[in-house]
Design a protein around this motif. Structure first.
Motif, PDB file in Angstrom:
ATOM      1  N   VAL A  55       0.848  -1.196   0.000  1.00 58.13           N
ATOM      2  CA  VAL A  55       0.000   0.000   0.000  1.00 58.13           C
ATOM      3  C   VAL A  55       0.881   1.243   0.000  1.00 58.13           C
ATOM      4  N   ASP A  56       0.727   2.062  -1.027  1.00 63.57           N
ATOM      5  CA  ASP A  56       1.441   3.339  -1.115  1.00 63.57           C
ATOM      6  C   ASP A  56       0.440   4.465  -0.932  1.00 63.57           C
ATOM      7  N   LEU A  57       0.772   5.409  -0.086  1.00 63.01           N
ATOM      8  CA  LEU A  57      -0.130   6.515   0.214  1.00 63.01           C
ATOM      9  C   LEU A  57       0.590   7.827  -0.030  1.00 63.01           C
ATOM     10  N   ALA A  58       0.054   8.627  -0.926  1.00 66.48           N
ATOM     11  CA  ALA A  58       0.644   9.935  -1.200  1.00 66.48           C
ATOM     12  C   ALA A  58       0.551  10.792   0.052  1.00 66.48           C
ATOM     13  N   SER A  59       1.680  11.287   0.529  1.00 66.18           N
ATOM     14  CA  SER A  59       1.685  12.067   1.770  1.00 66.18           C
ATOM     15  C   SER A  59       0.877  13.349   1.635  1.00 66.18           C
ATOM     16  N   ILE A  60       0.649  13.779   0.407  1.00 68.60           N
ATOM     17  CA  ILE A  60      -0.155  14.978   0.186  1.00 68.60           C
ATOM     18  C   ILE A  60      -1.578  14.762   0.690  1.00 68.60           C
ATOM     19  N   ARG A  61      -2.059  13.510   0.651  1.00 69.85           N
ATOM     20  CA  ARG A  61      -3.400  13.208   1.148  1.00 69.85           C
ATOM     21  C   ARG A  61      -3.475  13.406   2.658  1.00 69.85           C
ATOM     22  N   ARG A 119     -19.895  -3.389  -8.693  1.00 70.78           N
ATOM     23  CA  ARG A 119     -19.696  -4.826  -8.525  1.00 70.78           C
ATOM     24  C   ARG A 119     -18.659  -5.087  -7.438  1.00 70.78           C
ATOM     25  N   ASN A 120     -17.681  -4.214  -7.323  1.00 72.95           N
ATOM     26  CA  ASN A 120     -16.637  -4.360  -6.314  1.00 72.95           C
ATOM     27  C   ASN A 120     -16.644  -3.097  -5.445  1.00 72.95           C
ATOM     28  N   THR A 121     -17.308  -3.189  -4.285  1.00 74.79           N
ATOM     29  CA  THR A 121     -17.438  -2.002  -3.432  1.00 74.79           C
ATOM     30  C   THR A 121     -16.120  -1.622  -2.766  1.00 74.79           C
ATOM     31  N   ASP A 122     -15.199  -2.574  -2.644  1.00 73.08           N
ATOM     32  CA  ASP A 122     -13.883  -2.248  -2.079  1.00 73.08           C
ATOM     33  C   ASP A 122     -13.148  -1.261  -2.984  1.00 73.08           C
ATOM     34  N   TRP A 123     -13.225  -1.504  -4.285  1.00 75.83           N
ATOM     35  CA  TRP A 123     -12.587  -0.585  -5.229  1.00 75.83           C
ATOM     36  C   TRP A 123     -13.255   0.783  -5.167  1.00 75.83           C
ATOM     37  N   SER A 124     -14.572   0.788  -5.025  1.00 72.32           N
ATOM     38  CA  SER A 124     -15.295   2.061  -4.910  1.00 72.32           C
ATOM     39  C   SER A 124     -14.861   2.812  -3.659  1.00 72.32           C
ATOM     40  N   ALA A 125     -14.743   2.073  -2.556  1.00 77.02           N
ATOM     41  CA  ALA A 125     -14.357   2.699  -1.296  1.00 77.02           C
ATOM     42  C   ALA A 125     -12.976   3.337  -1.397  1.00 77.02           C
ATOM     43  N   ARG A 126     -12.052   2.665  -2.093  1.00 74.59           N
ATOM     44  CA  ARG A 126     -10.697   3.209  -2.234  1.00 74.59           C
ATOM     45  C   ARG A 126     -10.715   4.499  -3.049  1.00 74.59           C
ATOM     46  N   LYS A 127     -11.507   4.514  -4.110  1.00 72.48           N
ATOM     47  CA  LYS A 127     -11.590   5.731  -4.931  1.00 72.48           C
ATOM     48  C   LYS A 127     -12.259   6.867  -4.146  1.00 72.48           C
ATOM     49  N   LEU A 128     -13.306   6.539  -3.386  1.00 70.97           N
ATOM     50  CA  LEU A 128     -13.990   7.572  -2.607  1.00 70.97           C
ATOM     51  C   LEU A 128     -13.081   8.127  -1.512  1.00 70.97           C
ATOM     52  N   LEU A 129     -12.333   7.251  -0.859  1.00 71.05           N
ATOM     53  CA  LEU A 129     -11.378   7.720   0.149  1.00 71.05           C
ATOM     54  C   LEU A 129     -10.356   8.659  -0.473  1.00 71.05           C
ATOM     55  N   SER A 153       6.757   2.030  -3.618  1.00 71.72           N
ATOM     56  CA  SER A 153       7.242   0.827  -4.304  1.00 71.72           C
ATOM     57  C   SER A 153       6.178   0.169  -5.166  1.00 71.72           C
ATOM     58  N   SER A 154       4.942   0.062  -4.670  1.00 71.66           N
ATOM     59  CA  SER A 154       3.882  -0.606  -5.436  1.00 71.66           C
ATOM     60  C   SER A 154       3.509   0.180  -6.680  1.00 71.66           C
ATOM     61  N   VAL A 155       3.351   1.487  -6.531  1.00 69.27           N
ATOM     62  CA  VAL A 155       3.010   2.322  -7.689  1.00 69.27           C
ATOM     63  C   VAL A 155       4.161   2.333  -8.684  1.00 69.27           C
ATOM     64  N   THR A 156       5.389   2.393  -8.180  1.00 67.40           N
ATOM     65  CA  THR A 156       6.552   2.368  -9.064  1.00 67.40           C
ATOM     66  C   THR A 156       6.567   1.092  -9.894  1.00 67.40           C
ATOM     67  N   GLU A 157       6.285  -0.036  -9.242  1.00 61.74           N
ATOM     68  CA  GLU A 157       6.250  -1.315  -9.964  1.00 61.74           C
ATOM     69  C   GLU A 157       5.178  -1.309 -11.045  1.00 61.74           C
ATOM     70  N   ALA A 158       3.993  -0.782 -10.709  1.00 62.00           N
ATOM     71  CA  ALA A 158       2.909  -0.711 -11.689  1.00 62.00           C
ATOM     72  C   ALA A 158       3.275   0.193 -12.859  1.00 62.00           C
ATOM     73  N   VAL A 159       3.939   1.315 -12.555  1.00 59.59           N
ATOM     74  CA  VAL A 159       4.344   2.252 -13.613  1.00 59.59           C
ATOM     75  C   VAL A 159       5.352   1.607 -14.553  1.00 59.59           C
ATOM     76  N   ALA A 199     -13.379  -8.438 -16.911  1.00 63.02           N
ATOM     77  CA  ALA A 199     -13.898  -8.984 -15.655  1.00 63.02           C
ATOM     78  C   ALA A 199     -12.794  -9.420 -14.696  1.00 63.02           C
ATOM     79  N   SER A 200     -11.625  -9.798 -15.245  1.00 60.79           N
ATOM     80  CA  SER A 200     -10.523 -10.280 -14.406  1.00 60.79           C
ATOM     81  C   SER A 200      -9.488  -9.204 -14.111  1.00 60.79           C
ATOM     82  N   ALA A 201      -9.844  -7.952 -14.323  1.00 54.50           N
ATOM     83  CA  ALA A 201      -8.885  -6.851 -14.167  1.00 54.50           C
ATOM     84  C   ALA A 201      -8.387  -6.740 -12.732  1.00 54.50           C
ATOM     85  N   ASP A 202      -7.119  -6.322 -12.593  1.00 58.05           N
ATOM     86  CA  ASP A 202      -6.528  -6.038 -11.298  1.00 58.05           C
ATOM     87  C   ASP A 202      -6.743  -4.559 -10.979  1.00 58.05           C
ATOM     88  N   TYR A 203      -6.734  -4.215  -9.676  1.00 60.01           N
ATOM     89  CA  TYR A 203      -7.028  -2.836  -9.273  1.00 60.01           C
ATOM     90  C   TYR A 203      -6.073  -1.835  -9.907  1.00 60.01           C
TER      91      TYR A 203
END
Length: 419
Positions: free
Chosen positions: A24-30, A76-86, A156-162, A326-330
C-alpha cells in the motif's frame, strides 16, 4: 493557515509517498491535506468563524462528490469504490480550506507564486532528465530514474505498476527518446501539471515589475519541460489555451504586448514547421492510422458503450476496469483516456455534466475577475487547458494534479469587493 497552504503549494510536486502497510502506497499529500483541513476546521469552530463559501461552484463540487458516492450502489466491487472515494474525500477538502482562507487578491498572488516557483523547479528536473540521455545514454538514464529517483515520490507498489506499463519512451521518426517525467509517474501527468501552471506564470510576468525576469525564466522552464513530455494531450491543451488567450485579450493588449504575442506565434510556427521531434509528435496527433490513435479511438468507443448501457449512475466509481475486463486487477491501467467519458462511465452522465458545469462556472468567474487583474484571466486559461487536455487523458486520480486543480478553482471564490 495561510503559511500551511503556502507550504502545501511548495511541497506539491515533491510530495513523498508513505508506505503504511505492505503493498500500500499513500501519497503524503493526502495526509497533509486532511491535517490542514482539520486544523482549519478546529480554528474556525474555536473562533466561531468558519467560512464555507455558499455559491454555485461550491454547490457543484458538493454535488460531484455526492453523485460519486451514490454510484457505489451500482458497483460490482465495493472495495474498489471505497478506495476511490477515500481518495477523493481525502483531497477535495483542500478546495474548502483555500476558498475560506485565501480571501484576498494579495493572498492569492502569494499562493500562485509558490505554485509556479515549485513548478519551475520540477520542470528543471524534467529538463535535466531529458538531456541526460544525450550525455550518459538513454538506457542508463532510464535505469537511474527507475531505480533511484521515482520510488520515494510514488512508493514501491506504484513504481512497480508504472514500470510494468511504461509510457516513458516515445518513438519519433524511428528514433526512441526518454520523455520528461521528473517526479511524476508518467509524462502525461507532468504535462497536466505544467499546463495548469504555464498561464499563471505568464500572468506573473505581466504583473510583476521587479521580479519579471525571474518569472520569465520560470515560464520558459515550464514551457520547455511541457514540450519535452511529448504529450500530445499536453500540446492540445496548450494550443487551446493560446487560442483562447489571443481571442480574449487581443483588444486589451498594449502595442508592445501585441508585438510580443506576434513574435511568440511566429516562434511557435517555426518550431512546428521545421522538422524536429516536437513538431513530428504534434503532427502525429492528426494521423488516425497511427497505432496509439487508433487504440484511443477504440477505447473511447468502449467507454461510450458502457455509458449507453449504464447512462444514469454508471457502473460505480472505481469499477470501470471490471466493465471492460472482468478479471482486471485494481492497478491495471484500464480507463477511457477521456475525463468526461471516465466520469460518465463510472458515476453517470449527470455527474459528467456536473463536472463540465464546474469547469464552465469557474472559467466564467475567472473571466469576470480578469477584468481587474490579468492574473485571474490567466487562471481561466489554466482551466481551459485542463479542460482540453481532459479530452484525451484522465488526471483527476493523480493526487498532485487534482490538488493543484482544486487550489486553482478555489481562487475563483475570492470576493471582488475585498480582493
Amino acid at each position: 493557515m495561510d503559511k500551511l497552504i503556502f507550504f502545501l503549494a511548495l511541497y506539491l510536486p515533491f510530495q513523498i509517498a508513505l508506505n503504511p502497510t505492505a503493498g500500500v502506497d499513500l501519497a503524503s499529500i493526502r495526509v497533509l491535506v486532511l491535517v490542514i483541513f482539520l486544523l482549519w476546521l478546529a480554528q474556525g469552530l474555536k473562533n466561531k468563524k468558519l467560512i464555507i463559501k455558499n455559491n454555485l461552484q461550491s454547490g457543484l463540487v458538493c454535488t460531484f462528490l455526492f453523485l460519486n458516492t451514490l454510484s457505489v450502489l451500482m458497483a460490482r466491487n465495493t472495495d474498489w469504490s471505497a478506495r476511490k472515494l477515500l481518495f477523493l474525500f481525502s483531497l477535495f477538502p483542500v478546495y474548502f480550506v483555500v476558498a475560506g482562507a485565501i480571501n484576498t487578491r494579495e493572498k492569492a498572488v502569494k499562493i500562485i507564486k509558490a505554485l509556479v516557483g515549485s513548478g519551475a523547479i520540477v520542470a528543471l528536473v524534467g529538463i535535466v532528465q531529458f538531456l541526460s540521455q544525450f550525455v550518459i545514454g538513454l538506457e542508463r538514464t532510464y535505469k537511474f530514474w527507475a531505480n533511484y529517483v521515482i520510488a520515494p515520490f510514488l512508493g514501491s507498489s506504484v513504481t512497480e505498476a508504472v514500470l510494468n506499463n511504461p509510457s516513458w519512451l516515445v518513438n519519433i521518426a524511428s528514433k526512441t527518446y526518454l520523455r520528461a517525467t521528473a517526479t511524476f509517474p508518467d509524462p502525461h501527468m507532468l504535462a497536466f501539471y505544467l499546463g495548469l501552471l504555464i498561464p499563471l506564470a505568464l500572468g506573473l510576468v505581466l504583473r510583476e515589475g521587479k521580479e519579471r525576469l525571474f518569472w520569465t525564466a520560470s515560464l520558459g522552464l515550464l514551457v520547455v519541460a511541457d514540450l519535452l513530455t511529448f504529450s500530445r494531450g499536453g500540446y492540445l491543451g496548450l494550443s487551446a489555451g493560446i487560442s483562447l488567450l489571443v481571442i480574449l485579450s487581443w483588444n486589451r493588449l498594449g502595442r508592445k504586448y501585441k508585438i510580443s504575442a506576434i513574435v511568440l506565434v511566429c516562434l511557435t510556427a517555426i518550431v512546428l514547421l521545421i522538422p524536429n521531434p516536437v513538431s513530428q509528435r504534434f503532427y502525429s496527433s492528426f494521423n488516425f492510422k497511427e497505432g496509439s490513435n487508433q487504440g484511443r479511438i477504440a477505447t473511447w468507443q468502449q467507454a461510450a458503450g458502457v455509458i449507453e448501457d449504464n447512462p444514469l449512475m454508471g457502473v460505480g466509481i472505481g469499477n470501470y476496469p471490471l466493465a471492460i475486463k472482468a478479471s482486471a486487477d485494481y492497478r491495471e491501467p484500464i480507463y477511457a483516456h477521456n475525463t468526461y467519458l471516465d466520469i460518465a462511465a463510472e458515476t453517470g452522465s449527470l455527474n459528467a455534466l456536473v463536472w463540465i458545469g464546474l469547469l464552465v462556472v469557474v472559467w466564467i468567474k475567472f473571466y469576470l475577475k480578469g477584468r481587474k487583474d490579468p492574473l485571474f484571466l490567466m487562471a481561466g486559461v489554466s482551466i481551459a487547458i485542463f479542460a482540453a487536455h481532459s479530452l484525451v487523458e484522465t488526471a483527476i486520480y493523480s493526487p498532485t494534479v487534482l490538488v493543484l486543480f482544486l487550489i486553482i478553482i478555489s481562487l475563483s471564490n475570492i470576493d471582488e469587493k475585498v480582493a
